[in-house]
Design a protein around this motif. Structure first.
Motif, PDB file in Angstrom:
ATOM      1  N   VAL A  45     -44.713 121.617   2.371  1.00 52.08           N
ATOM      2  CA  VAL A  45     -43.518 120.945   1.844  1.00 52.08           C
ATOM      3  C   VAL A  45     -43.603 120.930   0.324  1.00 52.08           C
ATOM      4  O   VAL A  45     -44.575 120.419  -0.248  1.00 52.08           O
ATOM      5  CB  VAL A  45     -43.395 119.517   2.403  1.00 52.08           C
ATOM      6  CG1 VAL A  45     -42.169 118.819   1.808  1.00 52.08           C
ATOM      7  CG2 VAL A  45     -43.293 119.549   3.932  1.00 52.08           C
ATOM      8  N   GLY A  59     -41.301 120.797  -3.631  1.00 51.93           N
ATOM      9  CA  GLY A  59     -40.077 120.426  -4.320  1.00 51.93           C
ATOM     10  C   GLY A  59     -39.263 121.662  -4.647  1.00 51.93           C
ATOM     11  O   GLY A  59     -39.778 122.792  -4.643  1.00 51.93           O
ATOM     12  N   GLN A  91     -38.416 119.591   0.023  1.00 50.06           N
ATOM     13  CA  GLN A  91     -38.104 118.167  -0.093  1.00 50.06           C
ATOM     14  C   GLN A  91     -37.252 118.027  -1.351  1.00 50.06           C
ATOM     15  O   GLN A  91     -37.739 118.191  -2.466  1.00 50.06           O
ATOM     16  CB  GLN A  91     -39.378 117.329  -0.192  1.00 50.06           C
ATOM     17  CG  GLN A  91     -39.134 115.836  -0.239  1.00 50.06           C
ATOM     18  CD  GLN A  91     -40.417 115.030  -0.432  1.00 50.06           C
ATOM     19  OE1 GLN A  91     -41.448 115.584  -0.834  1.00 50.06           O
ATOM     20  NE2 GLN A  91     -40.361 113.742  -0.153  1.00 50.06           N
ATOM     21  N   ASP A  92     -35.964 117.735  -1.175  1.00 49.63           N
ATOM     22  CA  ASP A  92     -35.018 117.797  -2.292  1.00 49.63           C
ATOM     23  C   ASP A  92     -35.376 116.864  -3.435  1.00 49.63           C
ATOM     24  O   ASP A  92     -35.222 117.209  -4.607  1.00 49.63           O
ATOM     25  CB  ASP A  92     -33.604 117.484  -1.800  1.00 49.63           C
ATOM     26  CG  ASP A  92     -33.061 118.583  -0.893  1.00 49.63           C
ATOM     27  OD1 ASP A  92     -33.409 119.753  -1.127  1.00 49.63           O
ATOM     28  OD2 ASP A  92     -32.317 118.267   0.051  1.00 49.63           O
ATOM     29  N   THR A 142     -43.811 110.149   1.315  1.00 54.56           N
ATOM     30  CA  THR A 142     -44.436 110.963   2.351  1.00 54.56           C
ATOM     31  C   THR A 142     -43.649 111.001   3.656  1.00 54.56           C
ATOM     32  O   THR A 142     -43.659 112.017   4.358  1.00 54.56           O
ATOM     33  CB  THR A 142     -45.863 110.463   2.621  1.00 54.56           C
ATOM     34  OG1 THR A 142     -45.844 109.026   2.752  1.00 54.56           O
ATOM     35  CG2 THR A 142     -46.796 110.845   1.482  1.00 54.56           C
ATOM     36  N   ASP A 150     -40.411 110.927   3.851  1.00 58.49           N
ATOM     37  CA  ASP A 150     -39.331 111.868   3.562  1.00 58.49           C
ATOM     38  C   ASP A 150     -39.841 113.302   3.581  1.00 58.49           C
ATOM     39  O   ASP A 150     -39.130 114.220   4.025  1.00 58.49           O
ATOM     40  CB  ASP A 150     -38.730 111.535   2.190  1.00 58.49           C
ATOM     41  CG  ASP A 150     -37.518 112.383   1.869  1.00 58.49           C
ATOM     42  OD1 ASP A 150     -36.492 112.237   2.560  1.00 58.49           O
ATOM     43  OD2 ASP A 150     -37.599 113.202   0.934  1.00 58.49           O
ATOM     44  N   ALA A 151     -41.080 113.519   3.136  1.00 59.32           N
ATOM     45  CA  ALA A 151     -41.667 114.860   3.186  1.00 59.32           C
ATOM     46  C   ALA A 151     -41.825 115.321   4.632  1.00 59.32           C
ATOM     47  O   ALA A 151     -41.604 116.499   4.951  1.00 59.32           O
ATOM     48  CB  ALA A 151     -43.016 114.867   2.470  1.00 59.32           C
ATOM     49  N   ALA A 165     -38.638 116.562   5.919  1.00 53.24           N
ATOM     50  CA  ALA A 165     -38.311 117.894   5.401  1.00 53.24           C
ATOM     51  C   ALA A 165     -38.857 118.996   6.299  1.00 53.24           C
ATOM     52  O   ALA A 165     -38.321 120.108   6.314  1.00 53.24           O
ATOM     53  CB  ALA A 165     -38.854 118.048   3.978  1.00 53.24           C
ATOM     54  N   GLU A 191     -39.963 104.523  -2.406  1.00 51.57           N
ATOM     55  CA  GLU A 191     -40.310 105.659  -1.563  1.00 51.57           C
ATOM     56  C   GLU A 191     -40.218 105.296  -0.086  1.00 51.57           C
ATOM     57  O   GLU A 191     -40.311 104.132   0.299  1.00 51.57           O
ATOM     58  CB  GLU A 191     -41.730 106.139  -1.872  1.00 51.57           C
ATOM     59  CG  GLU A 191     -41.911 106.666  -3.287  1.00 51.57           C
ATOM     60  CD  GLU A 191     -43.319 107.193  -3.525  1.00 51.57           C
ATOM     61  OE1 GLU A 191     -44.185 107.001  -2.643  1.00 51.57           O
ATOM     62  OE2 GLU A 191     -43.551 107.795  -4.585  1.00 51.57           O
TER      63      GLU A 191
END
Length: 242
Positions: free
Chosen positions: A44, A46, A71-72, A77, A79-80, A83, A192
């Motif tokens: 993952v 950016g 991961q936009d 983590t 959110d990662a 992704a 986060e």
């Protein structure tokens, strides 16, 4: 620590995992996964880190298939993990940090265990055999594990009566159920979506039972520039095969 110019450039770019110590640090992490029997990896990254995808598309590989997911925004983590949902599909999968070198023996135990699981690393072993300092080990959350070996929660400090304190080094396996928890977990005070909090939510509200695999193995932590020299020294004779 004083870094060589090429090491400093990688650190400045935010790509700690690509800091070269002979070859990119992430190569050693991936090789350990292959040693443990894993065959497919999703990294993952950016949107600004296309160089990682280009590197792994370019180098020869015999043991691992490697994909990337974007991961936009750096939203944590959990959110990662979201992704990589398309990569995981309906399969169970492992999640680990790209700036930690985990021993293949621990990764093999993780792969062979029924998910969901977490590798519980002895803090004592992290200090004695890894590169984690005694005065810094407390930043790795202590695991509250019940008598049957299942994780209850992750806490900052252990209770005084525990003889051996086991820490989370973010080395997990999950079933696809974790994605719902990652979507449901609230944003932390740091702004986060944090995977440990998503795990605690899944345990408390969604009935997840996560087995803790206790090990006394070293982890090489590349969290800061000051870690580069000690990690490079420990990996000097480790052969990489992807």
């Amino acid at each position: 620590a004083i870094l060589a110019p090429h090491q400093s450039a990688a650190a400045d770019s935010g790509l700690k995992a690509m800091i070269p110590i002979g070859r990119p640090f992430l190569d050693y992490v991936l090789s350990a996964l292959a040693d443990a029997g894993f065959t497919g990896v999703c990294i993952v990254i950016g949107p600004e880190h296309g160089s990682v995808r280009e590197y792994y598309n370019r180098i020869p590989r015999e043991r691992l298939s490697i994909e990337t997911a974007i991961q936009d925004k750096p939203l944590g983590t959990a959110d990662a993990v979201l992704a990589a949902e398309k990569f995981a599909g309906n399969d169970s999968f492992a999640v680990l940090n790209s700036d930690n070198y985990y021993p293949p023996a621990a990764l093999k135990k993780l792969r062979e265990a029924q998910p969901p699981t977490i590798v519980a690393f002895s803090r004592r072993a992290l200090i004695e055999f890894g590169n984690v300092r005694d005065d810094n080990v407390g930043r790795f959350g202590a695991l509250d594990i019940d008598r049957d070996g299942f994780l209850r929660r992750i806490v900052r400090e252990a209770t005084p009566d525990e003889e051996i304190v086991y820490a989370s080094m973010n080395c997990w396996t999950f079933t696809p159920d974790i994605f719902a928890a990652c979507r449901k977990v609230p944003i932390s005070p740091r702004g986060e979506l944090e995977l440990p909090k998503a795990v605690e939510l899944a345990i408390a509200e969604m009935g997840m039972r996560m087995r803790a695999i206790k090990v006394a193995e070293p982890v090489l932590d590349m969290s800061s520039r000051g870690d580069v020299a000690s990690v490079a020294d420990r990996l000097r004779n480790v052969e990489v095969s992807l």
